[in-house]
Design a protein around this motif. Structure first.
Motif, PDB file in Angstrom:
ATOM      1  N   THR A   1       0.814  -1.212   0.000  1.00  0.00           N
ATOM      2  CA  THR A   1       0.000   0.000   0.000  1.00  0.00           C
ATOM      3  C   THR A   1       0.849   1.263   0.000  1.00  0.00           C
ATOM      4  O   THR A   1       0.514   2.255  -0.672  1.00  0.00           O
TER       5      THR A   1
ATOM      6  N   THR B   1      -8.105   2.086  -0.834  1.00  0.00           N
ATOM      7  CA  THR B   1      -8.677   3.193  -0.063  1.00  0.00           C
ATOM      8  C   THR B   1      -7.732   4.386  -0.041  1.00  0.00           C
ATOM      9  O   THR B   1      -8.177   5.542  -0.067  1.00  0.00           O
ATOM     10  N   LYS B   2      -6.444   4.101  -0.043  1.00  0.00           N
ATOM     11  CA  LYS B   2      -5.444   5.132   0.197  1.00  0.00           C
ATOM     12  C   LYS B   2      -5.024   5.799  -1.118  1.00  0.00           C
ATOM     13  O   LYS B   2      -5.747   6.635  -1.639  1.00  0.00           O
ATOM     14  N   TYR B   3      -3.886   5.464  -1.674  1.00  0.00           N
ATOM     15  CA  TYR B   3      -3.381   6.244  -2.811  1.00  0.00           C
ATOM     16  C   TYR B   3      -4.146   6.011  -4.111  1.00  0.00           C
ATOM     17  O   TYR B   3      -4.231   6.914  -4.943  1.00  0.00           O
TER      18      TYR B   3
ATOM     19  N   SER C   1     -10.113  10.112  -0.207  1.00  0.00           N
ATOM     20  CA  SER C   1     -10.699   9.801   1.107  1.00  0.00           C
ATOM     21  C   SER C   1     -12.213   9.670   1.062  1.00  0.00           C
ATOM     22  O   SER C   1     -12.902  10.049   2.013  1.00  0.00           O
TER      23      SER C   1
ATOM     24  N   SER D   1      -6.591   5.924   8.701  1.00  0.00           N
ATOM     25  CA  SER D   1      -6.351   5.758   7.280  1.00  0.00           C
ATOM     26  C   SER D   1      -5.516   6.936   6.773  1.00  0.00           C
ATOM     27  O   SER D   1      -5.292   7.915   7.487  1.00  0.00           O
ATOM     28  N   TRP D   2      -5.077   6.849   5.548  1.00  0.00           N
ATOM     29  CA  TRP D   2      -4.177   7.877   5.023  1.00  0.00           C
ATOM     30  C   TRP D   2      -4.168   7.765   3.509  1.00  0.00           C
ATOM     31  O   TRP D   2      -4.930   7.001   2.925  1.00  0.00           O
ATOM     32  N   GLY D   3      -3.325   8.563   2.857  1.00  0.00           N
ATOM     33  CA  GLY D   3      -3.195   8.478   1.408  1.00  0.00           C
ATOM     34  C   GLY D   3      -4.084   9.441   0.656  1.00  0.00           C
ATOM     35  O   GLY D   3      -4.016   9.515  -0.563  1.00  0.00           O
TER      36      GLY D   3
ATOM     37  N   ASN E   1       0.802  11.553   7.829  1.00  0.00           N
ATOM     38  CA  ASN E   1       0.482  11.434   6.417  1.00  0.00           C
ATOM     39  C   ASN E   1       0.558  12.835   5.834  1.00  0.00           C
ATOM     40  O   ASN E   1      -0.197  13.725   6.226  1.00  0.00           O
TER      41      ASN E   1
END
Length: 335
Positions: A127, A149-151, A156, A278-280, A310
């Motif tokens: 990820t 979900t992230k990058y 988001s 979460s992040w990205g 992040n």
């Protein structure tokens, strides 16, 4: 399926040279869980890196245990020496590079070579880098997992997981996902496809901004260690330099001479950084993390409390100013 879902899966497959196909899941955790269920049977053993994402550990220690599958953990810096851990029941190795909280870079090619010689399947949570910065199958991985979900999504607003593999495991992966009813909606697939169109430019901005913030943090007297794979003193940096095409926006740093109270004061004072696991996405986040709680094969020596950042798409100078304000509150909260 629908043409929207298929187009996203096909695009993700094309991004992994040597891949036969990609399955889509409603979350990154679902992608990890279903991948493991596709390759493990009762009585098997799996080796997991000690720096694994906590939900991966939880699934292995609880759900897989109920199925009669044993989980053991290994030092993320073990490299080719992982051969010494293989036993007759070892059927899979789950890697995560860099580690979820402490960002060690594993020698993925060496681990994969050792595993392949022993007919053991390798899985990688990719990820952090995505296939853009680390084409996993090219480096010997059998099954590449991404929390899209992230990058991949990048905004988001959608949860999704993706798993890409070569022909040896494609049928098992697809059948397991179908038998467990794993599916994403066409609308979510559309939004992930939208994110994919800007992935490259977003990753490059995340990378540049995160490096700027990380170098600034290294110069702060309040900061001990900065755990960013592109920095020379991060564990596994030479491997990152050899294998990766870039770095992303997630890293952590250690506060010197602080405690939970002063760390909380630092984070609470930030206005541009939200708080979230979460992040990205495009927004920056700060999170208190305590990796020592999630270690069993190695010991994590805390010299100070850790904060995971992040770095989003805001102006990095604004983020630095926000962090500087946080340090003022950090000092005021200390005894």
């Amino acid at each position: 399926g629908s043409p929207t879902q298929w187009s996203l899966a096909e695009a993700l497959t094309e991004m992994e040279p040597g891949a036969a196909g990609t399955m889509l899941y409603p979350s990154g955790v679902a992608a990890i869980s279903c991948s493991l269920l596709a390759v493990l049977n009762p009585g098997d053993e799996i080796l997991l890196t000690d720096s694994s994402y906590d939900p991966s550990r939880s699934f292995a220690d609880a759900f897989l245990k109920r199925m009669g599958i044993t989980a053991r953990y290994y030092d993320p810096m073990i490299g080719a020496d992982i051969t010494g851990l293989f036993g007759p029941k070892t059927k899979a190795v789950l890697m995560e590079s860099p580690g979820s909280l402490t960002f060690e870079i594993q020698d993925v090619p060496a681990i994969c070579k050792a595993a392949r010689a022993a007919s053991i399947v390798t899985l990688l949570d990719n990820t952090w880098a995505t296939s853009r910065f680390f084409p996993a199958l090219e480096h010997g991985v059998d099954i590449a997992i991404t929390a899209a979900t992230k990058y991949i999504v990048g905004h988001s607003d959608v949860m999704m997981g993706a798993v890409t593999t070569h022909s040896s495991y494609w049928t098992r992966l697809r059948r397991t996902a179908q038998q467990l009813g794993q599916v994403v909606s066409p609308d979510d697939a559309y939004l992930a496809g939208r994110g994919l169109r800007t992935l490259d430019v977003r990753l490059r901005q995340h990378e540049a901004s995160a490096l700027k913030v990380a170098h600034w943090l290294k110069g702060r007297p309040e900061v001990g260690r900065v755990f960013h794979p592109a920095l020379p003193d991060c564990p596994g940096h030479e491997i990152w330099k050899r294998d990766f095409k870039g770095s992303s926006g997630l890293f952590s740093f250690e506060l010197s001479d602080g405690d939970d109270k002063s760390r909380a004061a630092f984070i609470d004072a930030l206005s541009l950084f939200g708080i979230g696991y979460s992040w990205g996405g495009f927004e920056s986040l700060a999170l208190p993390v305590d990796p020592g709680k999630f270690r069993s094969a190695t010991e994590w020596i805390d010299k100070g409390p850790l904060v995971r950042l992040n770095i989003g798409l805001e102006d990095p100078e604004d983020l630095i100013a926000d962090l500087a304000k946080g340090f003022e509150h950090y000092h005021s909260a200390q005894p």
